[in-house]
Design an enzyme around this catalytic site. Sequence first.
Site, mmCIF file in Angstrom:
data_model
loop_
_atom_site.group_PDB
_atom_site.id
_atom_site.type_symbol
_atom_site.label_atom_id
_atom_site.label_comp_id
_atom_site.label_asym_id
_atom_site.label_seq_id
_atom_site.Cartn_x
_atom_site.Cartn_y
_atom_site.Cartn_z
ATOM 1 N N GLY A 23 1.286 -1.412 -0.112
ATOM 2 C CA GLY A 23 0.054 0.471 -0.319
ATOM 3 C C GLY A 23 0.813 1.112 0.008
ATOM 4 C CG PHE A 27 3.821 9.746 6.691
ATOM 5 C CD1 PHE A 27 3.825 11.555 6.596
ATOM 6 C CD2 PHE A 27 2.837 9.376 7.751
ATOM 7 C CE1 PHE A 27 2.805 11.670 7.210
ATOM 8 C CE2 PHE A 27 2.397 9.531 9.059
ATOM 9 C CZ PHE A 27 2.036 11.072 7.726
ATOM 10 C CE LYS A 45 2.928 2.213 8.653
ATOM 11 N NZ LYS A 45 2.542 3.347 9.580
ATOM 12 C CG ASP A 139 -7.272 8.311 12.771
ATOM 13 O OD1 ASP A 139 -8.728 8.291 12.305
ATOM 14 O OD2 ASP A 139 -7.006 7.939 12.274
#
Length: 552
Positions: A23, A27, A45, A139
Amino acid sequence: MAEKQKHDGRVKIGHYVLGDTLGVGTFGKVKIGEHQLTGHKVAVKILNRQKIRSLDVVGKIKREIQNLKLFRHPHIIKLYQVISTPTDFFMVMEYVSGGELFDYICKHGRVEEMEARRLFQQILSAVDYCHRHMVVHRDLKPENVLLDAHMNAKIADFGLSNIMSDGEFLRTSCGSPNYAAPEVISGRLYAGPEVDIWSCGVILYALLCGTLPFDDEHVPTLFKKIRGGVFYIPEYLNRSVATLLMHMLQVDPLKRATIKDIREHEWFKQDLPSYLFPEDPSYDANVIDDEAVKEVCEKFECTESEVMNSLYSGDPQDQLAVAYHLIIDNRRIMNQASEFYLASSPPSGSFMDDSAMHIPPGLKPHPERMPPLIADSPKARCPLDALNTTKPKSLAVKKAKWHLGIRSQSKPYDIMAEVYRAMKQLDFEWKVVNAYHLRVRRKNPVTGNYVKMSLQLYLVDNRSYLLDFKSIDDEVVEQRSGSSTPQRSCSAAGLHRPRSSFDSTTAESHSLSGSLTGSLTGSTLSSVSPRLGSHTMDFFEMCASLITTLAR
């Protein structure tokens, strides 16, 4: 500070070879990675330093890293380590293959009540774990709930979270409007945990109804609906769960359900697995899995005390600690999260068990064990026929040529890891043809000439493997490889002291002293005739040095 390297045409960072992109976020990208030594998959990531600075989100990233380093829970995505380069940060995290809960609901619609309860129980267990560690997510939404291959929930993305302190109230308004509590969008003070409860209520509603309780394209209208707290309850909803939803989606945070209230609710308690809310709150830190420690010792050829020191040191970057958590998590995943992480010993069988592995991609049966290609009957294709020395040899089989090799009953991944370790120690250079085939060279310090050979791992039978050594003449045209350039020995950086794949467990298959004599067996490989003179001696010296290093 780590450096990026190339491995078979792919980027390698630390112990991890990076693969496809999973994905793309604000950032940077998230890529799948594979731990070179253990073979476990991870999600990496990639955070670009310049982009982080330009977006002024250094604090957000630091919070995410700080929080994830603390957490070890079966329903929270784990951060194994952070690797830094001059241009990027690489966050090595737990990999799950099922995608986002949001996408699942969009594709399948509302979830059956029993399945919705199971997922919600897992989510609430993770939120409770966060709150007990003084962390509010802030969140929570279906996009931040990931699913593994067995449809277990995993909470991700702790970038917006704050660590709570007694008496401290949070004033920051953050998160996604559809899932945000009234006090958040109104800019009022809030303590923290109650905003996660509201978001959990929205997620539960989405699971049961396939839609959101508060939704409008016009943001001011959406905010008005949230502040009013009025939402539609479908007739098909169980009355018990409807009361739970109304309690969780109370506009007044003081009247809103707490985690204790939810845990005591009759609908929530049905079929509740005991591991989700263990009575002993110290489960997550104080119990060490002996089987996992032993496996780390075998893979890295270290002592149990070294592993224990790494775990108790609290250094998340320690390679022994990283490998330990990888092994633990993947065993738990294979057990479908039926036992809590570190609460008890997982099954002793490895997820890489030979019976489930069959023949890995790139690993060939040894030609000596392959059937003759003159008949199409099952008998002619049976590898066991090739092992029967009493049978007359087929005329289709060429006369065997001698070769030098080493036999082992270890797993092919372990054998190759040990080969990489030995080559690195000897300062060999290599090019990867595939996972089990390498082209290797060494520079003669006296003559300055390069000596080349091929290393290939073959499947001899269903229990053992043969590492074949073959001389390569300079005149031979190189095979096409996934790597564009030969790799220096640093490409195996981080393979710290793996277990010897040739430890003595059986007289024939694991003894190195027996390997040198016992492995001079017939082969149908069409080998290249080595040059006369020094090249032949250099080749055998190269073989001898590698074998000696493997024997240590």
